[in-house]
Design a protein around this motif. Structure first.
Motif, PDB file in Angstrom:
ATOM      1  N   MET A 159       0.853  -1.197   0.000  1.00  0.00           N
ATOM      2  CA  MET A 159       0.000   0.000   0.000  1.00  0.00           C
ATOM      3  C   MET A 159       0.882   1.239   0.000  1.00  0.00           C
ATOM      4  N   LYS A 160       0.397   2.259  -0.593  1.00  0.00           N
ATOM      5  CA  LYS A 160       1.091   3.540  -0.725  1.00  0.00           C
ATOM      6  C   LYS A 160       1.482   4.096   0.636  1.00  0.00           C
ATOM      7  N   ARG A 161       2.697   4.661   0.707  1.00  0.00           N
ATOM      8  CA  ARG A 161       3.176   5.332   1.914  1.00  0.00           C
ATOM      9  C   ARG A 161       2.931   6.832   1.767  1.00  0.00           C
ATOM     10  N   VAL A 162       2.504   7.465   2.847  1.00  0.00           N
ATOM     11  CA  VAL A 162       2.198   8.889   2.854  1.00  0.00           C
ATOM     12  C   VAL A 162       2.794   9.523   4.105  1.00  0.00           C
ATOM     13  N   ILE A 163       2.839  10.852   4.099  1.00  0.00           N
ATOM     14  CA  ILE A 163       3.286  11.583   5.281  1.00  0.00           C
ATOM     15  C   ILE A 163       2.038  12.049   6.030  1.00  0.00           C
ATOM     16  N   LEU A 164       1.977  11.737   7.314  1.00  0.00           N
ATOM     17  CA  LEU A 164       0.813  12.034   8.150  1.00  0.00           C
ATOM     18  C   LEU A 164       1.217  12.946   9.299  1.00  0.00           C
ATOM     19  N   ASN A 165       0.444  14.010   9.501  1.00  0.00           N
ATOM     20  CA  ASN A 165       0.636  14.886  10.646  1.00  0.00           C
ATOM     21  C   ASN A 165      -0.731  15.107  11.290  1.00  0.00           C
ATOM     22  N   VAL A 166      -0.851  14.689  12.527  1.00  0.00           N
ATOM     23  CA  VAL A 166      -2.097  14.889  13.274  1.00  0.00           C
ATOM     24  C   VAL A 166      -1.851  16.005  14.285  1.00  0.00           C
ATOM     25  N   ILE A 167      -2.666  17.046  14.193  1.00  0.00           N
ATOM     26  CA  ILE A 167      -2.551  18.182  15.103  1.00  0.00           C
ATOM     27  C   ILE A 167      -3.791  18.201  15.990  1.00  0.00           C
ATOM     28  N   ARG A 168      -3.568  18.180  17.298  1.00  0.00           N
ATOM     29  CA  ARG A 168      -4.670  18.238  18.261  1.00  0.00           C
ATOM     30  C   ARG A 168      -4.490  19.511  19.077  1.00  0.00           C
ATOM     31  N   GLU A 169      -5.412  20.443  18.891  1.00  0.00           N
ATOM     32  CA  GLU A 169      -5.340  21.657  19.702  1.00  0.00           C
ATOM     33  C   GLU A 169      -6.716  22.274  19.883  1.00  0.00           C
ATOM     34  N   GLN A 170      -6.928  22.797  21.079  1.00  0.00           N
ATOM     35  CA  GLN A 170      -8.164  23.470  21.463  1.00  0.00           C
ATOM     36  C   GLN A 170      -9.409  22.640  21.138  1.00  0.00           C
ATOM     37  N   GLY A 171      -9.325  21.341  21.378  1.00  0.00           N
ATOM     38  CA  GLY A 171     -10.475  20.466  21.183  1.00  0.00           C
ATOM     39  C   GLY A 171     -10.725  20.050  19.742  1.00  0.00           C
ATOM     40  N   TYR A 172      -9.851  20.431  18.819  1.00  0.00           N
ATOM     41  CA  TYR A 172     -10.006  20.070  17.413  1.00  0.00           C
ATOM     42  C   TYR A 172      -8.910  19.104  16.991  1.00  0.00           C
ATOM     43  N   VAL A 173      -9.234  18.276  16.011  1.00  0.00           N
ATOM     44  CA  VAL A 173      -8.258  17.336  15.464  1.00  0.00           C
ATOM     45  C   VAL A 173      -8.133  17.596  13.964  1.00  0.00           C
ATOM     46  N   PHE A 174      -6.907  17.912  13.544  1.00  0.00           N
ATOM     47  CA  PHE A 174      -6.603  18.150  12.140  1.00  0.00           C
ATOM     48  C   PHE A 174      -5.736  16.999  11.643  1.00  0.00           C
ATOM     49  N   VAL A 175      -6.178  16.309  10.601  1.00  0.00           N
ATOM     50  CA  VAL A 175      -5.410  15.220  10.011  1.00  0.00           C
ATOM     51  C   VAL A 175      -4.931  15.702   8.646  1.00  0.00           C
ATOM     52  N   ASN A 176      -3.613  15.800   8.498  1.00  0.00           N
ATOM     53  CA  ASN A 176      -3.003  16.318   7.279  1.00  0.00           C
ATOM     54  C   ASN A 176      -2.191  15.215   6.624  1.00  0.00           C
ATOM     55  N   VAL A 177      -2.470  14.943   5.358  1.00  0.00           N
ATOM     56  CA  VAL A 177      -1.832  13.832   4.649  1.00  0.00           C
ATOM     57  C   VAL A 177      -1.310  14.343   3.305  1.00  0.00           C
ATOM     58  N   CYS A 178      -0.054  14.019   3.005  1.00  0.00           N
ATOM     59  CA  CYS A 178       0.481  14.390   1.700  1.00  0.00           C
ATOM     60  C   CYS A 178       1.399  13.292   1.176  1.00  0.00           C
ATOM     61  N   GLU A 179       1.606  13.320  -0.127  1.00  0.00           N
ATOM     62  CA  GLU A 179       2.545  12.392  -0.735  1.00  0.00           C
ATOM     63  C   GLU A 179       3.952  12.895  -0.432  1.00  0.00           C
ATOM     64  N   PRO A 180       4.880  12.008  -0.087  1.00  0.00           N
ATOM     65  CA  PRO A 180       6.221  12.405   0.355  1.00  0.00           C
ATOM     66  C   PRO A 180       6.957  13.343  -0.595  1.00  0.00           C
ATOM     67  N   ASP A 181       6.838  13.157  -1.884  1.00  0.00           N
ATOM     68  CA  ASP A 181       7.585  13.980  -2.840  1.00  0.00           C
ATOM     69  C   ASP A 181       7.031  15.399  -2.969  1.00  0.00           C
ATOM     70  N   LEU A 182       5.877  15.682  -2.352  1.00  0.00           N
ATOM     71  CA  LEU A 182       5.275  17.011  -2.436  1.00  0.00           C
ATOM     72  C   LEU A 182       5.609  17.886  -1.228  1.00  0.00           C
ATOM     73  N   GLU A 236       5.884   8.816   8.349  1.00  0.00           N
ATOM     74  CA  GLU A 236       5.505   8.101   7.144  1.00  0.00           C
ATOM     75  C   GLU A 236       4.707   6.870   7.556  1.00  0.00           C
ATOM     76  N   VAL A 237       3.506   6.748   7.010  1.00  0.00           N
ATOM     77  CA  VAL A 237       2.593   5.654   7.349  1.00  0.00           C
ATOM     78  C   VAL A 237       1.944   5.138   6.067  1.00  0.00           C
ATOM     79  N   SER A 238       1.219   4.039   6.197  1.00  0.00           N
ATOM     80  CA  SER A 238       0.468   3.551   5.038  1.00  0.00           C
ATOM     81  C   SER A 238      -0.769   4.430   4.849  1.00  0.00           C
ATOM     82  N   LEU A 239      -1.201   4.545   3.620  1.00  0.00           N
ATOM     83  CA  LEU A 239      -2.405   5.324   3.336  1.00  0.00           C
ATOM     84  C   LEU A 239      -3.603   4.720   4.061  1.00  0.00           C
ATOM     85  N   ASP A 240      -3.662   3.398   4.141  1.00  0.00           N
ATOM     86  CA  ASP A 240      -4.756   2.751   4.871  1.00  0.00           C
ATOM     87  C   ASP A 240      -4.809   3.218   6.323  1.00  0.00           C
ATOM     88  N   PHE A 241      -3.644   3.313   6.982  1.00  0.00           N
ATOM     89  CA  PHE A 241      -3.624   3.775   8.368  1.00  0.00           C
ATOM     90  C   PHE A 241      -4.128   5.216   8.460  1.00  0.00           C
TER      91      PHE A 241
END
Length: 99
Positions: A1-24, A47-52
């Motif tokens: 499965m495709k590998r992607v870069i994942l950044n999860v930001i948790r602040e002030q009660g909100y959860v932001f999930v940001n995903v991009c392809e490594p080369d970008l 770096e995680v699997s896209l499924d995750f």
């Protein structure tokens, strides 16, 4: 499965999930007055699997997706509508809001 870069930001009660392809990561794309910056502060993470990455969408308030394969897979899985996709210099971008 495709590998992607994942950044999860948790602040002030909100959860932001940001995903991009490594080369970008760290690049800027422009189309007229529109600019898409895939900045490290927002997108750099592990770096995680896209499924995750998809397992985190349900808890997120906002999901940001950058990359052709990521966005196409999100459309296929029903997270993103085709008409909600922005394409700049061949790079697809979409956001999903779960408020």
């Amino acid at each position: 499965m495709k590998r992607v870069i994942l950044n999860v930001i948790r602040e002030q009660g909100y959860v932001f999930v940001n995903v991009c392809e490594p080369d970008l990561l760290g690049k800027v794309f422009k189309k007229g007055d529109i600019s898409l910056a895939v900045n490290r502060e927002f997108y750099a993470g592990e770096e995680v699997s896209l499924d995750f990455a998809f397992t985190l969408f349900e808890e997120a308030n906002v999901v940001s997706l950058v990359g052709r394969e990521i966005v196409d897979e999100a459309i296929k899985r029903g997270y993103v509508a085709k008409d909600g996709v922005l394409e700049i210099e061949g790079v697809k971008f979409a956001q999903v809001y779960n408020m």
